[in-house]
Design a protein around this motif. Structure first.
Motif, PDB file in Angstrom:
ATOM      1  N   GLU A 164       0.844  -1.204   0.000  1.00  6.22           N
ATOM      2  CA  GLU A 164       0.000   0.000   0.000  1.00  6.22           C
ATOM      3  C   GLU A 164       0.875   1.248   0.000  1.00  6.22           C
ATOM      4  O   GLU A 164       0.553   2.242  -0.659  1.00  6.22           O
ATOM      5  CB  GLU A 164      -0.944  -0.002   1.191  1.00  6.22           C
ATOM      6  CG  GLU A 164      -2.037  -1.040   1.080  1.00  6.22           C
ATOM      7  CD  GLU A 164      -2.954  -1.079   2.294  1.00  6.22           C
ATOM      8  OE1 GLU A 164      -2.845  -0.193   3.170  1.00  6.22           O
ATOM      9  OE2 GLU A 164      -3.785  -1.996   2.357  1.00  6.22           O
ATOM     10  N   GLU A 165       1.977   1.205   0.732  1.00  3.73           N
ATOM     11  CA  GLU A 165       2.919   2.323   0.751  1.00  3.73           C
ATOM     12  C   GLU A 165       3.541   2.522  -0.635  1.00  3.73           C
ATOM     13  O   GLU A 165       3.692   3.663  -1.107  1.00  3.73           O
ATOM     14  CB  GLU A 165       4.000   2.075   1.800  1.00  3.73           C
ATOM     15  CG  GLU A 165       4.983   3.196   1.965  1.00  3.73           C
ATOM     16  CD  GLU A 165       6.053   2.886   3.004  1.00  3.73           C
ATOM     17  OE1 GLU A 165       6.835   3.805   3.290  1.00  3.73           O
ATOM     18  OE2 GLU A 165       6.131   1.748   3.517  1.00  3.73           O
ATOM     19  N   ARG A 168       0.935   4.201  -2.808  1.00  9.24           N
ATOM     20  CA  ARG A 168       0.803   5.634  -2.490  1.00  9.24           C
ATOM     21  C   ARG A 168       1.954   6.427  -3.117  1.00  9.24           C
ATOM     22  O   ARG A 168       1.753   7.523  -3.650  1.00  9.24           O
ATOM     23  CB  ARG A 168       0.769   5.858  -0.977  1.00  9.24           C
ATOM     24  CG  ARG A 168      -0.557   5.507  -0.340  1.00  9.24           C
ATOM     25  CD  ARG A 168      -0.652   5.998   1.105  1.00  9.24           C
ATOM     26  NE  ARG A 168       0.392   5.461   1.967  1.00  9.24           N
ATOM     27  CZ  ARG A 168       0.325   4.301   2.611  1.00  9.24           C
ATOM     28  NH1 ARG A 168      -0.756   3.534   2.504  1.00  9.24           N
ATOM     29  NH2 ARG A 168       1.318   3.906   3.391  1.00  9.24           N
TER      30      ARG A 168
END
Length: 194
Positions: A164-165, A168
């Motif tokens: 998820e990082e 982003r």
């Protein structure tokens, strides 16, 4: 838009992250090329791109020499287009704020030594591929990782990357390339840096 991703990898996790970012960029309907930094096609130039992402893995406090050479050779082009850098290491998974600060400092020093200030940069946790290590390296890595509080079961590999990082970071880079946010040096998840 045409995006170039150049990466350096030791055991393959940085390649996996670079390819994941490449897929994210393709899904946004942009053309992307993903290349390992020591296997670049003849005549490839960041000057022909609308944005450049560079990634490298951190081993014993150092990023790949061929990534250093790529940055030095193409510094003017990297400064002219929206650019970003990501560093991958097992240490980036540490919950210890001091360890996190040390990784960020290593990246800052690396970028300063190369004379490049990308518009965005991030540190990502990598992987611990115990099953691919030789006996001695597996033993050494297990001891180091145990001291850091990481996984020590050497019968399997451990993927520590926060996907998820990574997503982003990729979204932020796309906003930069597409002109939705201004150029400016920023560490993902941190305050704006001058």
């Amino acid at each position: 838009m045409r995006i170039l991703i150049v990466y350096g990898t030791g055991e393959g996790q940085t390649r996996k992250i670079a390819e994941t970012l490449g897929g994210q960029i393709r899904r946004a309907d942009h053309h992307v090329e993903v290349h390992r930094g020591d296997q670049l096609p003849e005549g490839l130039s960041p000057a022909a791109c609308d944005g450049v992402l560079v990634g490298a893995s951190l081993h014993a406090g150092h990023h790949q020499a061929y990534i250093r050479r790529f940055i030095r050779r193409h510094r003017p082009e990297l400064r002219a287009v929206p650019s970003a850098f990501f560093s991958v290491s097992g240490s980036a998974a540490s919950p210890d704020p001091a360890a996190q600060a040390q990784i960020r400092e290593l990246v800052e020093v690396f970028l300063a030594e190369e004379g490049w200030q990308p518009d965005r940069w991030a540190t990502f946790a990598g992987a611990i591929p115990y099953t691919r290590y030789g006996r001695l390296k597996r033993w050494v890595m297990r001891r180091i990782i145990a001291r850091a509080g990481g996984p020590t079961d050497t019968s399997r590999d451990w993927e520590l990357t926060d996907w998820e990082e990574v997503e982003r970071f990729g979204a932020g880079f796309l906003e930069l390339v597409e002109g939705k946010v201004p150029k400016g040096r920023r560490h993902v998840g941190q305050e704006l840096l001058s």
